[in-house]
Design a protein around this motif. Structure first.
Motif, PDB file in Angstrom:
ATOM      1  N   PHE A 143      17.133  -3.684 -28.218  1.00 62.20           N
ATOM      2  CA  PHE A 143      16.861  -2.293 -28.584  1.00 62.20           C
ATOM      3  C   PHE A 143      17.978  -1.694 -29.430  1.00 62.20           C
ATOM      4  O   PHE A 143      17.849  -0.587 -29.929  1.00 62.20           O
ATOM      5  CB  PHE A 143      16.707  -1.443 -27.315  1.00 62.20           C
ATOM      6  CG  PHE A 143      15.312  -1.414 -26.764  1.00 62.20           C
ATOM      7  CD1 PHE A 143      14.506  -0.301 -26.918  1.00 62.20           C
ATOM      8  CD2 PHE A 143      14.812  -2.503 -26.083  1.00 62.20           C
ATOM      9  CE1 PHE A 143      13.217  -0.280 -26.402  1.00 62.20           C
ATOM     10  CE2 PHE A 143      13.529  -2.492 -25.561  1.00 62.20           C
ATOM     11  CZ  PHE A 143      12.729  -1.376 -25.719  1.00 62.20           C
ATOM     12  N   GLY A 144      19.080  -2.417 -29.569  1.00 62.57           N
ATOM     13  CA  GLY A 144      20.241  -1.843 -30.245  1.00 62.57           C
ATOM     14  C   GLY A 144      20.877  -0.732 -29.449  1.00 62.57           C
ATOM     15  O   GLY A 144      21.575   0.137 -29.994  1.00 62.57           O
ATOM     16  N   ASP A 145      20.666  -0.760 -28.137  1.00 64.38           N
ATOM     17  CA  ASP A 145      21.140   0.312 -27.251  1.00 64.38           C
ATOM     18  C   ASP A 145      22.354  -0.179 -26.457  1.00 64.38           C
ATOM     19  O   ASP A 145      22.347  -0.256 -25.235  1.00 64.38           O
ATOM     20  CB  ASP A 145      20.016   0.724 -26.298  1.00 64.38           C
ATOM     21  CG  ASP A 145      20.425   1.849 -25.353  1.00 64.38           C
ATOM     22  OD1 ASP A 145      21.245   2.697 -25.760  1.00 64.38           O
ATOM     23  OD2 ASP A 145      19.937   1.849 -24.201  1.00 64.38           O
ATOM     24  N   PHE A 146      23.422  -0.503 -27.163  1.00 63.84           N
ATOM     25  CA  PHE A 146      24.589  -1.091 -26.505  1.00 63.84           C
ATOM     26  C   PHE A 146      25.319  -0.103 -25.606  1.00 63.84           C
ATOM     27  O   PHE A 146      26.013  -0.494 -24.666  1.00 63.84           O
ATOM     28  CB  PHE A 146      25.547  -1.649 -27.561  1.00 63.84           C
ATOM     29  CG  PHE A 146      24.961  -2.780 -28.357  1.00 63.84           C
ATOM     30  CD1 PHE A 146      24.875  -4.054 -27.824  1.00 63.84           C
ATOM     31  CD2 PHE A 146      24.460  -2.563 -29.633  1.00 63.84           C
ATOM     32  CE1 PHE A 146      24.327  -5.110 -28.559  1.00 63.84           C
ATOM     33  CE2 PHE A 146      23.905  -3.596 -30.369  1.00 63.84           C
ATOM     34  CZ  PHE A 146      23.830  -4.866 -29.834  1.00 63.84           C
ATOM     35  N   SER A 147      25.152   1.183 -25.847  1.00 67.27           N
ATOM     36  CA  SER A 147      25.834   2.185 -25.022  1.00 67.27           C
ATOM     37  C   SER A 147      25.066   2.509 -23.745  1.00 67.27           C
ATOM     38  O   SER A 147      25.607   3.121 -22.828  1.00 67.27           O
ATOM     39  CB  SER A 147      26.032   3.469 -25.827  1.00 67.27           C
ATOM     40  OG  SER A 147      24.786   4.080 -26.119  1.00 67.27           O
ATOM     41  N   GLY A 148      23.806   2.140 -23.692  1.00 67.85           N
ATOM     42  CA  GLY A 148      22.998   2.468 -22.522  1.00 67.85           C
ATOM     43  C   GLY A 148      22.450   3.882 -22.557  1.00 67.85           C
ATOM     44  O   GLY A 148      21.981   4.390 -21.532  1.00 67.85           O
ATOM     45  N   ALA A 149      22.473   4.508 -23.720  1.00 67.61           N
ATOM     46  CA  ALA A 149      21.989   5.882 -23.821  1.00 67.61           C
ATOM     47  C   ALA A 149      20.472   5.952 -23.702  1.00 67.61           C
ATOM     48  O   ALA A 149      19.921   6.936 -23.204  1.00 67.61           O
ATOM     49  CB  ALA A 149      22.438   6.488 -25.153  1.00 67.61           C
ATOM     50  N   SER A 208      18.508   3.436 -19.076  1.00 64.01           N
ATOM     51  CA  SER A 208      19.446   3.684 -17.985  1.00 64.01           C
ATOM     52  C   SER A 208      19.558   2.473 -17.073  1.00 64.01           C
ATOM     53  O   SER A 208      18.651   1.629 -16.983  1.00 64.01           O
ATOM     54  CB  SER A 208      18.989   4.891 -17.159  1.00 64.01           C
ATOM     55  OG  SER A 208      17.800   4.573 -16.440  1.00 64.01           O
ATOM     56  N   ASP A 209      20.694   2.401 -16.374  1.00 59.80           N
ATOM     57  CA  ASP A 209      20.899   1.328 -15.399  1.00 59.80           C
ATOM     58  C   ASP A 209      19.813   1.358 -14.330  1.00 59.80           C
ATOM     59  O   ASP A 209      19.298   0.310 -13.918  1.00 59.80           O
ATOM     60  CB  ASP A 209      22.270   1.463 -14.725  1.00 59.80           C
ATOM     61  CG  ASP A 209      23.422   1.053 -15.631  1.00 59.80           C
ATOM     62  OD1 ASP A 209      23.152   0.637 -16.784  1.00 59.80           O
ATOM     63  OD2 ASP A 209      24.575   1.144 -15.184  1.00 59.80           O
ATOM     64  N   ALA A 210      19.465   2.553 -13.875  1.00 58.64           N
ATOM     65  CA  ALA A 210      18.478   2.683 -12.798  1.00 58.64           C
ATOM     66  C   ALA A 210      17.123   2.141 -13.221  1.00 58.64           C
ATOM     67  O   ALA A 210      16.436   1.461 -12.442  1.00 58.64           O
ATOM     68  CB  ALA A 210      18.362   4.147 -12.374  1.00 58.64           C
ATOM     69  N   ALA A 211      16.720   2.436 -14.462  1.00 63.12           N
ATOM     70  CA  ALA A 211      15.426   1.957 -14.951  1.00 63.12           C
ATOM     71  C   ALA A 211      15.423   0.439 -15.064  1.00 63.12           C
ATOM     72  O   ALA A 211      14.485  -0.229 -14.617  1.00 63.12           O
ATOM     73  CB  ALA A 211      15.103   2.599 -16.297  1.00 63.12           C
ATOM     74  N   ILE A 212      16.466  -0.117 -15.641  1.00 59.36           N
ATOM     75  CA  ILE A 212      16.541  -1.570 -15.803  1.00 59.36           C
ATOM     76  C   ILE A 212      16.578  -2.252 -14.438  1.00 59.36           C
ATOM     77  O   ILE A 212      15.924  -3.278 -14.225  1.00 59.36           O
ATOM     78  CB  ILE A 212      17.775  -1.957 -16.644  1.00 59.36           C
ATOM     79  CG1 ILE A 212      17.587  -1.482 -18.084  1.00 59.36           C
ATOM     80  CG2 ILE A 212      18.007  -3.465 -16.607  1.00 59.36           C
ATOM     81  CD1 ILE A 212      18.763  -1.762 -18.988  1.00 59.36           C
ATOM     82  N   LEU A 213      17.309  -1.684 -13.508  1.00 58.23           N
ATOM     83  CA  LEU A 213      17.391  -2.265 -12.164  1.00 58.23           C
ATOM     84  C   LEU A 213      16.008  -2.295 -11.509  1.00 58.23           C
ATOM     85  O   LEU A 213      15.619  -3.304 -10.898  1.00 58.23           O
ATOM     86  CB  LEU A 213      18.364  -1.450 -11.307  1.00 58.23           C
ATOM     87  CG  LEU A 213      18.689  -1.992  -9.919  1.00 58.23           C
ATOM     88  CD1 LEU A 213      19.398  -3.334 -10.023  1.00 58.23           C
ATOM     89  CD2 LEU A 213      19.547  -0.993  -9.152  1.00 58.23           C
ATOM     90  N   SER A 214      15.267  -1.225 -11.647  1.00 58.80           N
ATOM     91  CA  SER A 214      13.919  -1.168 -11.084  1.00 58.80           C
ATOM     92  C   SER A 214      13.010  -2.208 -11.725  1.00 58.80           C
ATOM     93  O   SER A 214      12.242  -2.896 -11.033  1.00 58.80           O
ATOM     94  CB  SER A 214      13.335   0.238 -11.290  1.00 58.80           C
ATOM     95  OG  SER A 214      12.006   0.310 -10.834  1.00 58.80           O
ATOM     96  N   TRP A 215      13.097  -2.364 -13.041  1.00 57.34           N
ATOM     97  CA  TRP A 215      12.262  -3.341 -13.736  1.00 57.34           C
ATOM     98  C   TRP A 215      12.658  -4.771 -13.367  1.00 57.34           C
ATOM     99  O   TRP A 215      11.792  -5.646 -13.264  1.00 57.34           O
ATOM    100  CB  TRP A 215      12.365  -3.133 -15.246  1.00 57.34           C
ATOM    101  CG  TRP A 215      11.823  -1.814 -15.705  1.00 57.34           C
ATOM    102  CD1 TRP A 215      10.788  -1.113 -15.146  1.00 57.34           C
ATOM    103  CD2 TRP A 215      12.284  -1.034 -16.817  1.00 57.34           C
ATOM    104  NE1 TRP A 215      10.582   0.056 -15.836  1.00 57.34           N
ATOM    105  CE2 TRP A 215      11.480   0.139 -16.870  1.00 57.34           C
ATOM    106  CE3 TRP A 215      13.293  -1.186 -17.768  1.00 57.34           C
ATOM    107  CZ2 TRP A 215      11.656   1.111 -17.843  1.00 57.34           C
ATOM    108  CZ3 TRP A 215      13.474  -0.216 -18.738  1.00 57.34           C
ATOM    109  CH2 TRP A 215      12.660   0.928 -18.770  1.00 57.34           C
TER     110      TRP A 215
END
Length: 220
Positions: free
Chosen positions: A21-27, A30-37
């Protein structure tokens, strides 16, 4: 199959997905969303491909008919052995009908039960074991993957499924981004990947190694 390796963490998945996604900052993710997935993806993988196989031994206790599941959460029981012998599995309804017809007072006992059934996480034997045996009960089962509490945690699925898990998480991220066509494409990739690995897991040794067939002339 050789012993599985479990070396990847949730952070490895997050890095791979955020890179796409080119989202290296995590903006954006989110960590919570990725963890859930990740946790959803692990369950999807194990529900489709029975890869987290485990074995547990317990004591057989004379006069004890019911036995609990192991501490691991059980997705499916593959086989139950008593004193080294496999015991037939039947539905709870079939067991009730059989017992009511043959032994309604439950007076029969045996060192080797004829059948077992499961209900609400309890394995029940019939006839009731009449002999205590240390580690006489062997349970072969498939575990439910352990959910990660943080991205730093180690994944419950083996390393060879890392790409499939990453594909699943990417599909969920694309859907959250309302890129539905790309999300559907990634989800199909995920399913196709699981199918390929499942076929590979179930290839028998006879398929892996060529056989030398007898020459009919040998029997002349």
């Amino acid at each position: 199959m050789p012993a599985e390796e479990f070396s990847y963490t949730g952070d490895d998945v997050a890095f791979r997905v955020r890179s796409s996604f080119g989202d290296f900052s995590g903006a954006q993710l989110s960590d919570a969303a990725i963890l859930s997935w990740i946790n959803d993806g692990q369950r999807e993988i194990v529900n489709s491909n029975t890869i987290l196989r485990a074995t547990k031994y317990s004591n057989i206790v004379a006069g004890q008919q019911d036995y609990s599941f192991p501490e691991d959460k059980v997705l499916a029981i593959e086989a139950v052995y008593v004193n080294g012998y496999p015991v037939e599995n039947v539905s709870s309804q079939s067991a009730r009908e059989y017992i009511l017809k043959l032994d309604p007072e439950l007076v029969l006992g045996s060192s080797k039960p004829e059948l077992w059934y499961e209900r609400a996480g309890i394995i029940t034997f019939y006839p009731v074991p009449n002999t205590s045996v240390t580690n006489g009960l062997k349970l072969e089962y498939v575990k439910v993957p352990t959910s990660l509490d943080a991205l730093t945690g180690t994944l419950s699925i083996p390393d060879r499924y890392f790409n499939e898990l990453t594909t699943y998480v990417t599909s969920q991220a694309l859907e959250a981004d309302e890129n539905y066509d790309a999300a559907s494409y990634k989800l199909r990739q995920f399913r196709d990947g699981l199918d390929r690995l499942n076929v590979k897991d179930n290839v028998s040794q006879i398929d892996l190694y060529p056989q030398i067939m007898p020459d009919p002339d040998d029997y002349m």
